[in-house]
Structures are given as structure tokens and as C-alpha cells.
Write an enzyme that holds these catalytic residues in place. Structure first.
Site, PDB file in Angstrom:
ATOM      1  N   ASP A 105     -19.128  35.744 -10.074  1.00 37.49           N
ATOM      2  CA  ASP A 105     -19.846  36.667  -9.320  1.00 37.49           C
ATOM      3  C   ASP A 105     -21.166  37.380 -10.062  1.00 37.49           C
ATOM      4  O   ASP A 105     -21.009  37.139 -11.450  1.00 37.49           O
ATOM      5  CB  ASP A 105     -19.368  37.862  -8.688  1.00 37.49           C
ATOM      6  CG  ASP A 105     -18.384  38.699  -9.564  1.00 37.49           C
ATOM      7  OD1 ASP A 105     -18.505  38.369 -10.730  1.00 37.49           O
ATOM      8  OD2 ASP A 105     -17.339  39.502  -9.127  1.00 37.49           O
ATOM      9  N   GLU A 117     -15.723  41.921  -0.555  1.00 42.86           N
ATOM     10  CA  GLU A 117     -15.360  43.563  -0.298  1.00 42.86           C
ATOM     11  C   GLU A 117     -14.600  43.180   1.096  1.00 42.86           C
ATOM     12  O   GLU A 117     -14.432  42.392   1.800  1.00 42.86           O
ATOM     13  CB  GLU A 117     -16.556  44.261   0.062  1.00 42.86           C
ATOM     14  CG  GLU A 117     -17.337  44.493  -1.103  1.00 42.86           C
ATOM     15  CD  GLU A 117     -16.951  45.371  -2.181  1.00 42.86           C
ATOM     16  OE1 GLU A 117     -15.737  45.810  -2.121  1.00 42.86           O
ATOM     17  OE2 GLU A 117     -17.780  45.967  -2.973  1.00 42.86           O
TER      18      GLU A 117
END
Ligand code: GLP
Length: 240
Positions: free
Chosen positions: A69, A142
Site C-alpha cells: 500500500d 478498510e
């Protein structure tokens, strides 16, 4: 297949156990394996152990690094980049040359397309090492993220953003690119690293709760060859 659980007595021990498990996978492979490595505080003892072992052993460790990420919108030479963090901790000291990293300064949709195309070209990933957020996130996937998503541009949850600002002592962008479940499910081996009571609830939900996008890490229940490497505090809610 239930996950393998390796229990560490403390952070140093966690680093040693993770290093042993990591080298087992690396040395199983006849060609340099492909490896996803995370940033965060949890893997720091592991990276320190890896650097220490390299100084004392003859065998060269080689792998193809794949980034997990990255924040979007930082200048290429910004210090607040995950790519810089992982380079400093692992890739530079280990002289790992083969790196697939994300470009924070690129156009986000073009960067996502580039990442997806590269990852789609890999038949599998030998090893994915992950940490876990207190809200159950992995990478920057998320709660609420569809289990079918590929690498994407995402907005960090407020708590994730705050935790990330704390790494750097300054505000960082709120948007990021992260590998998706389509990429993570290519892993032949997955390590889930966790340390401390602050991770106990998330770790419990990940492996004993429902498999639900509300807890992205719960996706790992559907995968084979998952190893949880955690200390007793992080495992404190697991049934004995
Ligand atoms: C960050 C990273 C994740 C990391 C997680 C936990 O947001 N993007 O890859 O695993 O949060 O971090 P830490 O190990 O510092 O608790």
C-alpha cells in the site's frame, strides 16, 4: 485449513519467530520468490532480526518485492512514503533489487491500472506478510471493502489516518492505493503479524468472528496456508 499459530513471548521473540518462518518460505523456492511486505510498527523487530541475520550468514537472501500500500499525492522524494520506509528497513540493507513499488505522485487511476495489470500478470504470490489495524484492516483495505475488489484507490478511515500520521509526526494524505483481495488471494502463504493487547479484539474478530467485509482481515479464514504470528497479548481473546 485452520491457521497455524506461532506464539511469541515478546516483541524480540516475535521478530525471531517471524524471521525463521520467513526464511523457511524463502529457502523453499528455487527461484527468487515474490513477497509482499507491510509497513507499520509490528514488523520492525522482524526486519531488525532479518538485518542482523544477514550480517552473520553467508547465504544471500533474494526475493521479488511487491508493495502492499502507499499514500497518494506525495512528492517522489517525500520522506513520508511507505516505499521509503520499507526500503530503509529491509530492501536497501538486504540489497533487494527487484522491487515493484507504487508511485505516489502518479495519476491515481493510471497508477491503479498499472498495479492491477502487473499483479494480474503474476500467477501467484509466494508470500504475503500482513499486519492488522485495530479496526480489522489489512493493507489499507478498510471495513466495508468488497471481498472481490482488486487493487484500488481508497480513503483511509479516520482512525487509520490518525495512526498513520502518528508514524511520521505530521499529517499525511488521506487517500492511498492498496492491493485488493484479488491480489492478496494469490498468496501461497500468508503471515498475519500482531503484537499487543490493542490488536487482540481485531485478531479475534479476524479468526473467530464472521467472515464479513466489516472485518477485512476475516477474509483470511477463507484462505489456506495462513500463519498467525502473535504475542500472548494479541492472542489473549483466543480460546485456549
Ligand atoms: C497501517 C498499514 C498496515 C499495517 C497496519 C498496522 O495502516 N497500512 O499495512 O499493517 O496499519 O500497523 P502497526 O503495525 O503499526 O500497528
Amino acid at each position: 485449513m485452520p491457521p497455524r499459530i506461532l506464539v511469541a513471548n515478546n516483541a524480540l521473540d516475535h521478530g525471531r519467530i517471524t524471521c525463521d518462518a520467513f526464511l523457511d518460505v524463502i529457502f523453499q523456492s528455487s527461484t527468487p520468490p515474490s513477497v509482499v511486505l507491510p509497513t507499520g510498527n509490528t514488523p520492525l523487530p522482524f526486519y531488525a532480526e532479518l538485518r542482523a541475520r544477514l550480517r552473520t550468514r553467508q547465504a544471500k537472501i533474494d526475493f521479488q518485492f511487491l508493495q502492499l500500500d502507499e499514500y497518494m499525492g506525495c512528492a517522489p522524494h517525500s520522506e513520508t512514503l511507505f516505499s521509503k520506509w520499507i526500503a530503509r528497513e529491509v530492501l536497501d540493507p538486504l540489497h533487494i533489487a527487484d522491487r515493484f513499488t507504487f508511485n505516489s505522485a502518479a495519476d491515481p487511476s493510471e497508477e491503479v491500472a498499472r498495479i492491477r495489470a502487473h499483479m494480474a500478470s503474476l500467477p501467484s504470490i509466494d508470500l504475503v506478510v500482513l499486519g492488522i489495524g485495530q479496526n480489522g484492516h489489512i493493507g489499507l483495505l478498510e471495513p466495508g471493502t468488497d471481498f472481490n475488489c482488486a487493487a484500488s484507490l481508497v480513503e483511509m478511515a479516520e482512525s487509520t489516518w490518525a495512526a498513520n500520521c502518528a508514524y511520521w509526526g505530521q499529517d499525511i494524505p488521506r487517500s492511498a492505493v492498496t492491493l485488493g483481495f484479488q491480489e492478496l488471494r494469490k498468496a501461497q502463504h500468508t503471515f498475519m503479524l500482531a503484537l499487543g493487547t490493542s490488536k487482540a479484539e481485531a485478531l479475534y474478530r479476524a479468526f473467530y468472528g464472521d467472515v464479513t467485509p466489516d472485518c477485512p482481515a476475516s477474509y483470511l479464514q477463507s484462505m489456506d496456508n495462513v500463519t498467525i504470528i502473535a504475542d500472548r497479548d494479541a492472542l489473549s481473546l483466543f480460546p485456549v
